[in-house]
Motif scaffolding. Structure first.
Motif, PDB file in Angstrom:
ATOM      1  N   GLU A 173      56.591  33.913  20.652  1.00 32.04           N
ATOM      2  CA  GLU A 173      57.348  32.877  21.063  1.00 32.04           C
ATOM      3  C   GLU A 173      58.584  32.870  20.815  1.00 32.04           C
ATOM      4  OE1 GLU A 173      55.830  32.025  16.798  1.00 32.04           O
ATOM      5  OE2 GLU A 173      55.149  32.971  18.641  1.00 32.04           O
ATOM      6  N   LEU A 174      59.321  33.968  20.030  1.00 30.99           N
ATOM      7  CA  LEU A 174      60.717  34.163  19.634  1.00 30.99           C
ATOM      8  C   LEU A 174      61.131  35.575  20.479  1.00 30.99           C
ATOM      9  CD1 LEU A 174      60.576  32.894  15.962  1.00 30.99           C
ATOM     10  CD2 LEU A 174      61.232  31.557  18.059  1.00 30.99           C
ATOM     11  N   PRO A 175      61.060  35.698  21.736  1.00 29.09           N
ATOM     12  CA  PRO A 175      61.597  37.086  22.057  1.00 29.09           C
ATOM     13  C   PRO A 175      63.074  37.332  21.944  1.00 29.09           C
ATOM     14  CG  PRO A 175      61.019  35.804  23.895  1.00 29.09           C
ATOM     15  CD  PRO A 175      60.576  34.773  22.766  1.00 29.09           C
ATOM     16  N   SER A 176      63.633  36.488  22.092  1.00 33.76           N
ATOM     17  CA  SER A 176      65.460  36.478  21.720  1.00 33.76           C
ATOM     18  C   SER A 176      65.733  36.944  20.470  1.00 33.76           C
ATOM     19  CB  SER A 176      65.834  35.393  22.479  1.00 33.76           C
ATOM     20  OG  SER A 176      65.559  34.043  21.377  1.00 33.76           O
ATOM     21  N   PHE A 177      64.823  36.801  19.390  1.00 35.85           N
ATOM     22  CA  PHE A 177      65.245  36.906  18.073  1.00 35.85           C
ATOM     23  C   PHE A 177      64.605  38.331  17.430  1.00 35.85           C
ATOM     24  CE2 PHE A 177      65.547  32.553  18.369  1.00 35.85           C
ATOM     25  CZ  PHE A 177      66.846  32.150  17.661  1.00 35.85           C
ATOM     26  N   HIS A 178      63.992  38.925  18.370  1.00 34.97           N
ATOM     27  CA  HIS A 178      63.033  40.103  17.990  1.00 34.97           C
ATOM     28  C   HIS A 178      64.076  41.278  17.289  1.00 34.97           C
ATOM     29  CE1 HIS A 178      58.991  39.838  20.019  1.00 34.97           C
ATOM     30  NE2 HIS A 178      59.157  38.902  19.263  1.00 34.97           N
TER      31      HIS A 178
ATOM     32  N   LEU B 136      57.924  46.226  12.906  1.00 29.64           N
ATOM     33  CA  LEU B 136      58.942  46.731  13.085  1.00 29.64           C
ATOM     34  C   LEU B 136      59.030  47.450  14.844  1.00 29.64           C
ATOM     35  CD1 LEU B 136      60.244  48.426   9.995  1.00 29.64           C
ATOM     36  CD2 LEU B 136      61.194  46.098  10.770  1.00 29.64           C
ATOM     37  N   ASP B 137      57.951  48.038  15.144  1.00 32.48           N
ATOM     38  CA  ASP B 137      57.850  48.773  16.273  1.00 32.48           C
ATOM     39  C   ASP B 137      57.538  47.644  17.152  1.00 32.48           C
ATOM     40  OD1 ASP B 137      57.103  50.839  18.045  1.00 32.48           O
ATOM     41  OD2 ASP B 137      55.027  50.334  17.925  1.00 32.48           O
ATOM     42  N   ILE B 138      56.980  46.648  16.961  1.00 31.71           N
ATOM     43  CA  ILE B 138      56.772  45.417  18.166  1.00 31.71           C
ATOM     44  C   ILE B 138      58.019  44.979  18.248  1.00 31.71           C
ATOM     45  CG2 ILE B 138      55.649  43.250  18.354  1.00 31.71           C
ATOM     46  CD1 ILE B 138      53.417  44.123  16.570  1.00 31.71           C
ATOM     47  N   PHE B 139      58.873  44.679  17.351  1.00 33.99           N
ATOM     48  CA  PHE B 139      60.454  43.969  17.311  1.00 33.99           C
ATOM     49  C   PHE B 139      61.306  45.012  18.149  1.00 33.99           C
ATOM     50  CE2 PHE B 139      59.485  41.491  13.258  1.00 33.99           C
ATOM     51  CZ  PHE B 139      59.081  40.577  13.761  1.00 33.99           C
ATOM     52  N   LEU B 140      61.200  46.260  17.879  1.00 36.24           N
ATOM     53  CA  LEU B 140      62.094  47.150  18.679  1.00 36.24           C
ATOM     54  C   LEU B 140      61.654  47.634  20.005  1.00 36.24           C
ATOM     55  CD1 LEU B 140      64.686  48.656  17.859  1.00 36.24           C
ATOM     56  CD2 LEU B 140      63.299  50.612  17.163  1.00 36.24           C
ATOM     57  N   THR B 141      60.374  47.868  20.238  1.00 35.02           N
ATOM     58  CA  THR B 141      59.988  48.616  21.495  1.00 35.02           C
ATOM     59  C   THR B 141      59.226  47.459  22.087  1.00 35.02           C
ATOM     60  OG1 THR B 141      57.851  49.515  20.552  1.00 35.02           O
ATOM     61  CG2 THR B 141      59.997  50.810  20.340  1.00 35.02           C
TER      62      THR B 141
END
Length: 313
Positions: free
Chosen positions: A18-23, A81-86
């Motif tokens: 729900e926070l894609p812009s903060f990834h 971390l992989d989810i946030f980055l890629t």
């Protein structure tokens, strides 16, 4: 991605979807936490293992705690971390079940390591003349081995039970990692028996170390209160204050995640508590032990001084 009539072959970890812009921001925050956790716990583990001044029962148990912190953080944060980055939030079925297994193993092992550390402080404060007998290196080794073994033995039935479930409603796990509660919620099998067995196993396994820890500190506090010297009371309490701090953080987080009433259940709260348990607390543990331990501070200062001298030379 949502099979309707057959068991899933992979899961999707929703994390902070729900926070894609903060990834990207979250990626750097958790990267710092992960590096700090690895660095702090690796440093203390190396210090306790290779410096002969720290070859005592208390530091052997602390070394086990550091290994638990490294293992748990490494189980959760790299994938996050992989989810946030890629944006790759897919995890295989086997990978998900493996996470569940190691989560149970590490949590149960930590329960018993903390109980062993409480017993160590109890013997040191209440029976100092018998300390070398009750907390010999051999006894400490068996305590450590028993703690890890109980964790592994506990993990096997949990994984067996969760593996017997059919997941055909959805494959979206609304959590940061594969945990028992969200997986059971996704199952389309009858989970009543599984939930009862898991609750029974968890209650029994959690009860024993909790009582050991509580009884140990009851005797410790009683002994401290009987001391006439205020300075003696303060000095004695300081020897177990760091361990007590870690216990309060650990039990507070775990109880918050798994012992809340259903009426107050919130996945958002679970995610925040999971961050504390998987990232923040493992990062803080080395600081708690080093800042309140003069021996550790002296050893770290000595290492810093040697590194500085080598750079000058």
């Amino acid at each position: 991605m949502e099979p309707t009539n057959f068991t899933v072959t992979e899961f999707v970890l929703l994390g902070f979807h729900e926070l894609p812009s903060f990834h990207l921001f979250l990626f750097f925050i958790f990267l710092v936490i992960y590096i700090a956790t690895l660095a702090g716990n690796s440093l203390t583990t190396g210090l306790f293992c290779f410096d002969h001044h720290f070859h005592s029962p208390m530091y052997i148990l602390l070394c086990n705690m550091s290994l638990l912190d490294i293992s748990f953080t490494s189980m959760v944060l790299p994938k996050l971390l992989d989810i946030f980055l890629t944006g790759n939030n897919v995890i295989s079925y086997k990978g998900c079940i493996t996470q569940v297994f190691f989560f149970v193993v590490l949590m149960v092992s930590e329960y018993f390591i903390l109980a062993a550390m409480a017993y160590d402080r109890y013997v040191a404060i209440c029976h100092p003349l018998r300390y070398c007998y009750f907390m010999s290196l051999q006894n400490c080794f068996w305590m450590s081995l028993t703690s890890w073994s109980i964790g592994i033995l506990e993990g096997i039935p949990f994984v067996t039970l969760i593996s017997s479930c059919m997941f055909c409603r959805s494959n979206k796990v609304d959590h940061l990692y594969c945990d028992l509660k969200p997986l059971i919620k996704l199952s389309c099998s009858d989970t009543h028996t599984i939930e009862m067995v898991i609750f029974g196993f968890g209650a029994v396994i959690g009860f024993v170390p909790s009582v050991m820890t509580l009884v140990s500190y009851m005797y410790i506090i009683s002994t401290i209160l009987k001391m006439h010297s205020k300075e003696g009371r303060h000095k004695t309490f300081s020897t177990c204050s760091s361990h007590l701090t870690v216990i309060l953080l650990f039990y507070g987080t775990v109880l918050g995640m798994y012992m809340r009433p259903k009426s107050s259940y919130s996945m958002e709260q679970d995610k925040v508590l999971a961050i504390l348990y998987a990232g923040v607390i493992p990062m803080l543990n080395p600081l708690i032990y080093s800042l309140k331990n003069e021996e550790v501070k002296k050893a770290l200062y000595k290492i810093k001084k040697e590194v500085y001298l080598k750079r000058i030379i």
